[in-house]
Design a protein around this motif. Sequence first.
Motif, PDB file in Angstrom:
ATOM      1  N   GLU A 192       6.094  11.933  -5.141  1.00  0.00           N
ATOM      2  CA  GLU A 192       5.773  10.761  -6.002  1.00  0.00           C
ATOM      3  C   GLU A 192       5.518  10.886  -7.506  1.00  0.00           C
ATOM      4  O   GLU A 192       5.606  12.211  -7.784  1.00  0.00           O
ATOM      5  CB  GLU A 192       4.396  10.352  -5.740  1.00  0.00           C
ATOM      6  CG  GLU A 192       4.501   9.518  -4.202  1.00  0.00           C
ATOM      7  CD  GLU A 192       3.323   9.091  -3.732  1.00  0.00           C
ATOM      8  OE1 GLU A 192       2.304   8.987  -4.643  1.00  0.00           O
ATOM      9  OE2 GLU A 192       2.690   9.245  -2.537  1.00  0.00           O
ATOM     10  N   GLU A 213       5.028  15.950   2.159  1.00  0.00           N
ATOM     11  CA  GLU A 213       4.752  14.859   1.552  1.00  0.00           C
ATOM     12  C   GLU A 213       5.806  14.260   0.641  1.00  0.00           C
ATOM     13  O   GLU A 213       6.473  14.993   0.151  1.00  0.00           O
ATOM     14  CB  GLU A 213       3.367  15.191   0.936  1.00  0.00           C
ATOM     15  CG  GLU A 213       3.376  16.035  -0.482  1.00  0.00           C
ATOM     16  CD  GLU A 213       2.042  15.867  -1.087  1.00  0.00           C
ATOM     17  OE1 GLU A 213       1.177  15.616  -0.317  1.00  0.00           O
ATOM     18  OE2 GLU A 213       2.195  16.059  -2.381  1.00  0.00           O
ATOM     19  N   ASP A 256       0.805  -1.040   0.186  1.00  0.00           N
ATOM     20  CA  ASP A 256       0.024   0.098  -0.099  1.00  0.00           C
ATOM     21  C   ASP A 256       0.952   1.277  -0.222  1.00  0.00           C
ATOM     22  O   ASP A 256       2.133   1.119   0.266  1.00  0.00           O
ATOM     23  CB  ASP A 256      -0.968   0.121   1.213  1.00  0.00           C
ATOM     24  CG  ASP A 256       0.080  -0.072   2.541  1.00  0.00           C
ATOM     25  OD1 ASP A 256       0.475  -1.206   2.899  1.00  0.00           O
ATOM     26  OD2 ASP A 256      -0.089   0.824   3.248  1.00  0.00           O
ATOM     27  N   ASN A 257       0.296   2.253  -0.314  1.00  0.00           N
ATOM     28  CA  ASN A 257       0.876   3.660  -0.714  1.00  0.00           C
ATOM     29  C   ASN A 257       1.597   4.125   0.744  1.00  0.00           C
ATOM     30  O   ASN A 257       3.177   4.406   0.380  1.00  0.00           O
ATOM     31  CB  ASN A 257       0.041   4.787  -1.045  1.00  0.00           C
ATOM     32  CG  ASN A 257       0.802   5.703  -1.776  1.00  0.00           C
ATOM     33  OD1 ASN A 257       1.804   5.391  -2.368  1.00  0.00           O
ATOM     34  ND2 ASN A 257       0.058   6.955  -1.660  1.00  0.00           N
ATOM     35  N   SER A 258       0.999   3.958   1.656  1.00  0.00           N
ATOM     36  CA  SER A 258       2.116   4.595   3.035  1.00  0.00           C
ATOM     37  C   SER A 258       3.155   3.711   3.223  1.00  0.00           C
ATOM     38  O   SER A 258       4.430   4.288   3.565  1.00  0.00           O
ATOM     39  CB  SER A 258       1.042   4.779   4.189  1.00  0.00           C
ATOM     40  OG  SER A 258       0.503   3.577   4.533  1.00  0.00           O
ATOM     41  N   SER A 259       3.078   2.456   3.165  1.00  0.00           N
ATOM     42  CA  SER A 259       4.111   1.556   3.383  1.00  0.00           C
ATOM     43  C   SER A 259       5.209   1.902   2.388  1.00  0.00           C
ATOM     44  O   SER A 259       6.568   1.709   2.540  1.00  0.00           O
ATOM     45  CB  SER A 259       3.832   0.257   3.518  1.00  0.00           C
ATOM     46  OG  SER A 259       2.648  -0.044   4.152  1.00  0.00           O
ATOM     47  N   THR A 260       4.697   1.843   1.225  1.00  0.00           N
ATOM     48  CA  THR A 260       5.782   1.988   0.026  1.00  0.00           C
ATOM     49  C   THR A 260       6.678   3.394   0.310  1.00  0.00           C
ATOM     50  O   THR A 260       7.747   3.255   0.084  1.00  0.00           O
ATOM     51  CB  THR A 260       4.817   2.021  -1.257  1.00  0.00           C
ATOM     52  OG1 THR A 260       4.059   0.977  -1.504  1.00  0.00           O
ATOM     53  CG2 THR A 260       5.918   2.274  -2.288  1.00  0.00           C
ATOM     54  N   VAL A 261       5.958   4.138   0.424  1.00  0.00           N
ATOM     55  CA  VAL A 261       6.651   5.694   0.552  1.00  0.00           C
ATOM     56  C   VAL A 261       7.583   5.481   1.888  1.00  0.00           C
ATOM     57  O   VAL A 261       8.587   5.929   1.829  1.00  0.00           O
ATOM     58  CB  VAL A 261       5.616   6.686   0.794  1.00  0.00           C
ATOM     59  CG1 VAL A 261       6.355   7.836   1.600  1.00  0.00           C
ATOM     60  CG2 VAL A 261       4.829   7.020  -0.532  1.00  0.00           C
ATOM     61  N   GLN A 262       7.188   5.019   2.766  1.00  0.00           N
ATOM     62  CA  GLN A 262       8.143   4.794   3.999  1.00  0.00           C
ATOM     63  C   GLN A 262       9.222   3.991   3.740  1.00  0.00           C
ATOM     64  O   GLN A 262      10.586   4.323   3.880  1.00  0.00           O
ATOM     65  CB  GLN A 262       7.590   4.136   4.967  1.00  0.00           C
ATOM     66  CG  GLN A 262       7.941   4.591   6.415  1.00  0.00           C
ATOM     67  CD  GLN A 262       7.013   4.193   7.704  1.00  0.00           C
ATOM     68  OE1 GLN A 262       6.148   3.115   7.282  1.00  0.00           O
ATOM     69  NE2 GLN A 262       7.398   4.480   8.866  1.00  0.00           N
ATOM     70  N   THR A 294      -8.672   3.707  15.564  1.00  0.00           N
ATOM     71  CA  THR A 294      -8.619   4.612  14.616  1.00  0.00           C
ATOM     72  C   THR A 294     -10.177   5.015  14.243  1.00  0.00           C
ATOM     73  O   THR A 294     -10.748   6.047  13.954  1.00  0.00           O
ATOM     74  CB  THR A 294      -8.139   4.525  13.346  1.00  0.00           C
ATOM     75  OG1 THR A 294      -8.709   3.094  12.838  1.00  0.00           O
ATOM     76  CG2 THR A 294      -6.501   4.331  13.504  1.00  0.00           C
TER      77      THR A 294
END
Lengths: 96, 847
Positions: B262, B259, A35-41, B590
Amino acid sequence: MAEVEETLKRIQGQKGVQGIIIVNAEGIPIKTTLDNSSTVQYAGLIHQLVMKARTTVRDIDPQNDLTFLRVRSKKNEIMIAPDKDYFLIVIQNPSD
Amino acid sequence: MGAGGLNTKGRHTQLGSGYLSCTSAFSGSPQPQPCHPNDILPLTLTSATQELFGCRCDEDVTGDNPYKILRKEDIVQDMRMRAAVSDFSPMKQLVLDYPEDELLLVYDRDFIYGSSFYLVLTADAKERHLKPVVALGVEVALEREPSEVFAAQKTSEPQPWISLGSEQEIEEESVTDSRPRLKYRISRVRREFGAPIFFSDRNAMETKDGFIECTPYQDKNFSLKQMERHTGVQTIPNLKSSSTQTQWTYPRSMCTQYEPREFSEEKKENCLQSEKLKNFVNSVASRFEIAIQQNEIMDVFFDDWKALSEEDSGYGRKADPHLKEYQSFTDLHFSKEKTISNINWHPTINGVIAVAVTERLSFEDRINGSTKLLLNPSLILFWSFSDPINPQLLLECPDDVFSFEFCPSDPNIIVGGCMNGQVVLWDISTHVEQLQGTRTSGGKNIAANTNALNETPVVRYCAVSGIENGHKAPITDIQWLPGTFEVSRMGVPMENKNGICVQIVTCAPDCCVMFWDIRAPRVLQTMADQRKQKVEEKPLENPHGVPNTFKHLDLTWKPLIRVSLPKIDTSGEYSPLKISLRDNTCDNHTGSNAGEYLPSLFLRKTRLQLVLSTTFCPQDGELVYTDWKLEKDNDSGRLFSAKPSHRFIIHDGQVNTVRRSPFFKDIILTVGGWTFAIWKEGVTNGPIIQSSCSQKKCTVGYWSQSRPAVLFIGKEDGNIDVWDLLEKTHEPSQTQNITATQITCIKPWIVSSKQHLLAVSDHLGTLHILEIPWTLRSPSSNEKLSMSKYFEKEVDRLVYFEKRREMRAKEKKDYEAEELRKKTPPVVQVLPLKKMREACNFHHRYT
């Protein structure tokens, strides 16, 4: 393109592989199965680590270069293969 | 005329104050100094004079006797006779002045004064010479020179004062009249005395010399310029003081937002298409494959040595695999003739366990003996390990309680379901200290406890649901919904942000499942009600010593939702006996995941008459599985539950236990009739494991809390079967007899890592506490993993069998069709033969 996909699928299909990320030289992910957040991290952190490892190897011997980096942790193993323009990150859970 | 000398040996005297320094050493050495005191006069006497006066040297006058008295007249006559030749002529006047008649002549033997004789001129000196010599002779013999000097000074006589000019100063200072004092005499005419006085002004300026003025003038003294000044000077280091102005920065809150970079989609596509990437991936893939496969082949970091040791330690302790009796509780007073229907360990206080005691009567007996029952109140007893004789606390119930539970978030609240369908709440917060105290004090309080035998505290229930609102049948199962979610009025599960358990679900064989909420119903209250309630609240006290925790619910409690599950095939509804809920909530708060929560109620029922509320005759046990939610009926607008998705009939009798495994959320144990079964959610073909029929009926079952593969089954003959699914699945790994009658409830509990206890209650009302031995409580290595693999294997088996079944059914159909076709006359002879052969082969292969 199809070849790339096929190869990646083959790696992904191995037992225990949790995710694959392709990152370009600047640390921007290009392709990922997480997923995106893990990827970016992952991309951001591992990019720095690879740069550091590479400079370490080259400082010791300028003729040498980093070919493969494996980071083994309690829960999984992160494998990174750097190149001139890209690097490929694979996360595997070996005990699974 | 001879001169007088003085013999000074041993006799030295100081004479007078005007003495010139003429001290001589006492040793007697003659002084050549010619100095002499004023009152003696050295003279030399010739021998003729000496003969004349009888003072011949060393004959008349000697050293010892140097003194000679001469008559003045003689001396005068001598002087007249011999005039200038006389020795006495130089002192003629002195002799004549001499006041007395006799003069003293001293023989100066040692020539101290320069002559052989000296003449003493004054009478005093003469006296001194003659007399003191005698006095001094004694003293001098004793003392030495200095004392003689002091002694001499004391005896000095006053001398006339010699003026040195000091009287002039005194005269200057003294005040004397320099002139005679003036005297004035003033007179006045008598008539003017006492006359009135007339004063008038007179200007002073008019007349000359009318006043005397003292004009100011500048005193020259103060305009003097000081040319010299006496000051001190000190050097110091060079000091310089200066100041600067700094720019004061003060902290300010700021934030940055970032951010990660990307690529856009097209860019990514471009990259993916590029040649470079292809080459890269190709070159790199081989390295990865080696590495990944390495991991697969063997885990390099796995510590075999440690893993080995675990199994070894198992061997040594295998001594006693039996459950050891730890303690047992019976109360003659309260649980006589009664049975225990449910056990619960106190969640927080160690060593406290609560049992629900119910009557051991069948329905007819109950009706017949109902009056007697009313006198005997139903109770829940609290036992503590420290006191096996007396229960610590009694909870009063309106009727027999078949199931009760401690609230997971607040162990002081207990909810119970009664036989008459009422839901009861207790609040034991006032007695908690007592419960805790008995645990720790133990032996000390035995004396106190015997006194308190009559005073075991009884806690009345603090809220009970209204009879018409509750169930119409005995509540057979009651559970708290976990504190993380709640169900709304519409039946939609929502997230409960408090984390406190607020809702209860009950079920009874009256075909109802009810959700109850223990909070005060806010929505229904109108203003009038609120005011009324407020007025009512004030005078409300605790009538029976019951806390007011749930006063808002008492006697008016209504269920939040009433659910009845319609049957799948036929009409009518299911009558549930036990419920098992799946806790699907996520751990992170959450809140966004609440939407995907699906409560799945796993119910089991008894398929009996629908009006079942009173009897418990065991027939078949049915299991019903549903993903429950309320739907709205389009026609009538009422809410109703959807039909359950699955039902199973497996057990031969009532299913009395539905329990989820504490290790696997989707594995459920059901016990009923003569068997037990293990189910996995999602696998709808049937149970993944089903035990063989045992000799006696299984009455209750429970998973082990610490070992994923172990479960305990209670039987109707008082045995407990311990099943270890990894060891053997065709029979229990051990059986142990606990009591003589049927076991009604089993509950394990983990006190500490060294002590695991199992509470077992039987039909006679005795509660047994057993200790679980080490073999049954410590999991073997990777037990959970092995169990999950085993379950997967079983699931695969089921799936395989299902497939096989389908395939066989299909085959059978084909075969039958074939047979049918065979019966009709064949068109071609060859074909049926072939087909028959094929059919035979078919048949052979698949039987």
